[in-house]
Design an enzyme around this catalytic site. Structure first.
Site, PDB file in Angstrom:
ATOM      1  N   ASN A 150      10.439  -3.951 -10.568  1.00 53.03           N
ATOM      2  CA  ASN A 150      11.177  -4.246  -9.338  1.00 53.03           C
ATOM      3  C   ASN A 150      12.468  -5.017  -9.580  1.00 53.03           C
ATOM      4  O   ASN A 150      13.328  -5.050  -8.720  1.00 53.03           O
ATOM      5  CB  ASN A 150      10.297  -5.023  -8.348  1.00 53.03           C
ATOM      6  CG  ASN A 150       9.526  -6.134  -9.004  1.00 53.03           C
ATOM      7  OD1 ASN A 150       8.773  -5.918  -9.949  1.00 53.03           O
ATOM      8  ND2 ASN A 150       9.725  -7.345  -8.518  1.00 53.03           N
ATOM      9  N   GLN A 178       7.606   0.463  -6.528  1.00 50.09           N
ATOM     10  CA  GLN A 178       9.045   0.734  -6.629  1.00 50.09           C
ATOM     11  C   GLN A 178       9.348   2.193  -6.945  1.00 50.09           C
ATOM     12  O   GLN A 178      10.509   2.596  -6.927  1.00 50.09           O
ATOM     13  CB  GLN A 178       9.665  -0.158  -7.715  1.00 50.09           C
ATOM     14  CG  GLN A 178       9.688  -1.633  -7.359  1.00 50.09           C
ATOM     15  CD  GLN A 178      10.657  -1.970  -6.234  1.00 50.09           C
ATOM     16  OE1 GLN A 178      11.651  -1.264  -6.006  1.00 50.09           O
ATOM     17  NE2 GLN A 178      10.385  -3.036  -5.506  1.00 50.09           N
ATOM     18  N   SER A 198       3.665   1.438  -1.386  1.00 50.36           N
ATOM     19  CA  SER A 198       3.992   0.665  -0.188  1.00 50.36           C
ATOM     20  C   SER A 198       4.935   1.460   0.705  1.00 50.36           C
ATOM     21  O   SER A 198       5.843   2.141   0.210  1.00 50.36           O
ATOM     22  CB  SER A 198       4.660  -0.634  -0.633  1.00 50.36           C
ATOM     23  OG  SER A 198       5.091  -1.363   0.483  1.00 50.36           O
ATOM     24  N   GLY A 199       4.749   1.350   2.030  1.00 51.20           N
ATOM     25  CA  GLY A 199       5.558   2.129   2.967  1.00 51.20           C
ATOM     26  C   GLY A 199       6.989   1.638   3.102  1.00 51.20           C
ATOM     27  O   GLY A 199       7.911   2.436   3.254  1.00 51.20           O
ATOM     28  N   HIS A 200       7.178   0.306   3.036  1.00 54.36           N
ATOM     29  CA  HIS A 200       8.512  -0.191   3.412  1.00 54.36           C
ATOM     30  C   HIS A 200       9.558  -0.036   2.317  1.00 54.36           C
ATOM     31  O   HIS A 200      10.724  -0.370   2.515  1.00 54.36           O
ATOM     32  CB  HIS A 200       8.438  -1.641   3.915  1.00 54.36           C
ATOM     33  CG  HIS A 200       8.166  -2.684   2.890  1.00 54.36           C
ATOM     34  ND1 HIS A 200       9.133  -3.557   2.460  1.00 54.36           N
ATOM     35  CD2 HIS A 200       7.041  -3.023   2.212  1.00 54.36           C
ATOM     36  CE1 HIS A 200       8.602  -4.404   1.573  1.00 54.36           C
ATOM     37  NE2 HIS A 200       7.327  -4.090   1.402  1.00 54.36           N
ATOM     38  N   THR A 236     -10.403  -1.169  12.333  1.00 56.99           N
ATOM     39  CA  THR A 236      -9.774  -0.059  13.063  1.00 56.99           C
ATOM     40  C   THR A 236      -8.390   0.205  12.478  1.00 56.99           C
ATOM     41  O   THR A 236      -7.604  -0.726  12.274  1.00 56.99           O
ATOM     42  CB  THR A 236      -9.688  -0.408  14.568  1.00 56.99           C
ATOM     43  OG1 THR A 236     -11.014  -0.643  15.019  1.00 56.99           O
ATOM     44  CG2 THR A 236      -9.057   0.721  15.364  1.00 56.99           C
ATOM     45  N   CYS A 335      10.218 -11.616  -3.414  1.00 55.06           N
ATOM     46  CA  CYS A 335       9.123 -12.562  -3.246  1.00 55.06           C
ATOM     47  C   CYS A 335       9.357 -13.858  -3.999  1.00 55.06           C
ATOM     48  O   CYS A 335       8.862 -14.894  -3.602  1.00 55.06           O
ATOM     49  CB  CYS A 335       7.816 -11.939  -3.719  1.00 55.06           C
ATOM     50  SG  CYS A 335       7.527 -10.390  -2.910  1.00 55.06           S
TER      51      CYS A 335
HETATM   52  N1  PLP Z   1       4.561  -4.463  -6.371  1.00 51.91           N
HETATM   53  C1  PLP Z   1       5.880  -4.343  -6.581  1.00 51.91           C
HETATM   54  C2  PLP Z   1       6.366  -3.808  -7.891  1.00 51.91           C
HETATM   55  C3  PLP Z   1       6.790  -4.724  -5.593  1.00 51.91           C
HETATM   56  O1  PLP Z   1       8.098  -4.607  -5.815  1.00 51.91           O
HETATM   57  C4  PLP Z   1       6.278  -5.238  -4.370  1.00 51.91           C
HETATM   58  C5  PLP Z   1       7.205  -5.714  -3.314  1.00 51.91           C
HETATM   59  O2  PLP Z   1       8.330  -6.042  -3.544  1.00 51.91           O
HETATM   60  C6  PLP Z   1       4.893  -5.317  -4.195  1.00 51.91           C
HETATM   61  C7  PLP Z   1       4.057  -4.924  -5.221  1.00 51.91           C
HETATM   62  C8  PLP Z   1       4.301  -5.809  -2.908  1.00 51.91           C
HETATM   63  O3  PLP Z   1       4.354  -4.783  -1.932  1.00 51.91           O
HETATM   64  P1  PLP Z   1       4.217  -5.112  -0.376  1.00 51.91           P
HETATM   65  O4  PLP Z   1       5.495  -5.794   0.014  1.00 51.91           O
HETATM   66  O5  PLP Z   1       4.060  -3.770   0.280  1.00 51.91           O
HETATM   67  O6  PLP Z   1       3.023  -5.957  -0.213  1.00 51.91           O
END
Ligand code: PLP
Length: 395
Positions: A150, A178, A198-200, A236, A335
């Protein structure tokens, strides 16, 4: 968003309007509980099963191999909970450049008495199968290495890592947060047993994601209850989010090739202008000119990722200056950026402090334009120049 130049698509993406539209209609029209045994319940169930088909097809899986989760973090936690099938003292091998969703779950596993072996990457951020093999011993039961990093965007040789894990009787998990929807993934072809997405990160809703669990394999259920998601995740279902995630996966399957080409064009343009117009700039990670294909015919670097250091310029100050000009870039992963810690990824790659502290992560996405890249480099150039001048170093 139109006032901003948003170059932080690895942190999150602007939800695709087509995704928002199907979610809105789902919220307005499909309120049924998917477990209910009448029309609206059947309709909600159909929505989930169509979304599952779309998500599975994006990774070459069968629909019943996909569990919907709340995102990458949950999927990573559930994948690593596989260790709980084994007695204390068993080993897990992971790379040192994983996301905190993996690294902090490893700390918890260690507190339960499991052993975790961390494998360092090379100076480009690549984790090699040979190094993974050295860390595996007779007690190792699982290997987890991300598909793409990431921070520096390095794409890992997951096929050879999976082969190595299997040769030693271990299962293989990959955090593909990623990579999902950004580079082609075929879980069976790559030999993946468990995969997190991950969706976002693919223009879908936040709080949505998937865990792929290869047929025949089991992982513990983190949330006990009514047995939804085939017993893998109770509660649910969030039907609108699942509908939106499925749509984001469907669109990504159709547009992936063209997006990847477009994003690498924009990224390459920014990189070449930075290198030719800003003195003492270095690109971290796999060199852009080599970022095409590795031996597994996968890109060696994510198409939209650029990670660059400007000698003598503090990355955090630069990010703040750029923010004042409505430009969104990052100094580390989203993060960890809020606590401004040293990047564990750049440290593991063995980069010196002056490179780490002066770095920016620029991640372009499908909504960016060539005009934005030029405006960005013009402002970046001026900002780097100003910081260097203030620090008395000139340009
Ligand atoms: N793993 C990686 C490599 C990521 O870049 C991220 C988020 O930046 C995550 C896990 C966490 O994903 P989520 O934000 O959907 O919890």
């Amino acid at each position: 968003m139109s006032d901003y130049i948003y170059f932080d698509n690895a942190a999150t993406t602007l939800q695709d309007l087509r995704v928002t539209e199907v979610m809105l209609s789902c919220m307005n029209e499909n309120f049924g509980n998917p477990s209910a045994q009448y029309g609206p319940g059947f309709a909600a169930r159909r929505i989930i099963s169509n979304a599952r088909e779309n998500a599975a097809s994006l990774i070459g899986a069968k629909a019943d191999e996909v569990i919907f989760t709340s995102g990458g973090t949950e999927s990573d936690n559930q994948a690593l909970s596989y260790m709980h099938y084994f007695e204390k003292g068993k080993n897990l091998v992971v790379s040192a450049v994983e996301h905190p969703a993996i690294l902090n779950t490893c700390k918890r596993l260690e507190s339960f008495g499991y052993k975790v072996h961390m494998v360092k990457p090379d100076c480009f951020g690549t984790v090699h199968a040979e190094e993974i093999e050295k860390a595996i011993d007779g007690n190792t039961v699982m290997v987890s290495v991300m598909m793409a990093n990431n921070e520096v965007g390095t794409v890992m040789p997951v096929r050879s890592i999976a082969e190595t894990a299997h040769r030693h009787g271990c299962i293989f998990h990959t955090d593909a947060v990623q990579a999902l929807g950004i580079i082609p993934i075929d879980v069976h072809d790559l030999g993946i047993d468990l995969l997190s997405g991950s969706g976002h990160k693919l223009y879908g809703p936040k709080g949505s994601g998937l865990l792929f669990v290869r047929s025949g394999l089991n992982v513990p259920c983190l949330i006990e209850g009514g047995g939804q998601e085939n017993g893998f995740r109770s509660g649910t279902e969030n039907v609108p989010a699942i509908r939106g995630f499925g749509e984001a996966c469907r669109i990504a399957s159709e547009e992936l090739t063209q997006r990847s080409k477009y994003e690498s064009e924009l990224r390459n343009h920014i990189a070449s202008r930075i290198l030719s117009e800003i003195p003492d700039a270095t690109i971290n990670g796999v060199p852009i000119d080599e970022s095409y294909f590795n031996e597994q015919e996968m890109l060696k670097r994510l198409p939209g990722n650029l990670h660059v250091s400007f000698k003598g310029v503090n990355g955090v100050s630069l990010r703040i200056l750029l923010d004042m000009k409505n430009i969104c870039v990052s100094t580390g992963s989203a993060c960890s950026a809020s606590n401004e810690k040293h990047s564990h990824v750049l440290d593991a790659m063995g980069l010196p402090d002056d490179i780490t502290d002066s770095s920016l992560r620029i991640t372009v996405g499908k909504n960016n334009t060539m005009e934005e890249t030029d405006r960005f480099v013009d402002i970046l150039k001026e900002s780097v120049f100003n910081v260097r001048r203030l620090m008395g170093g000139g340009n």
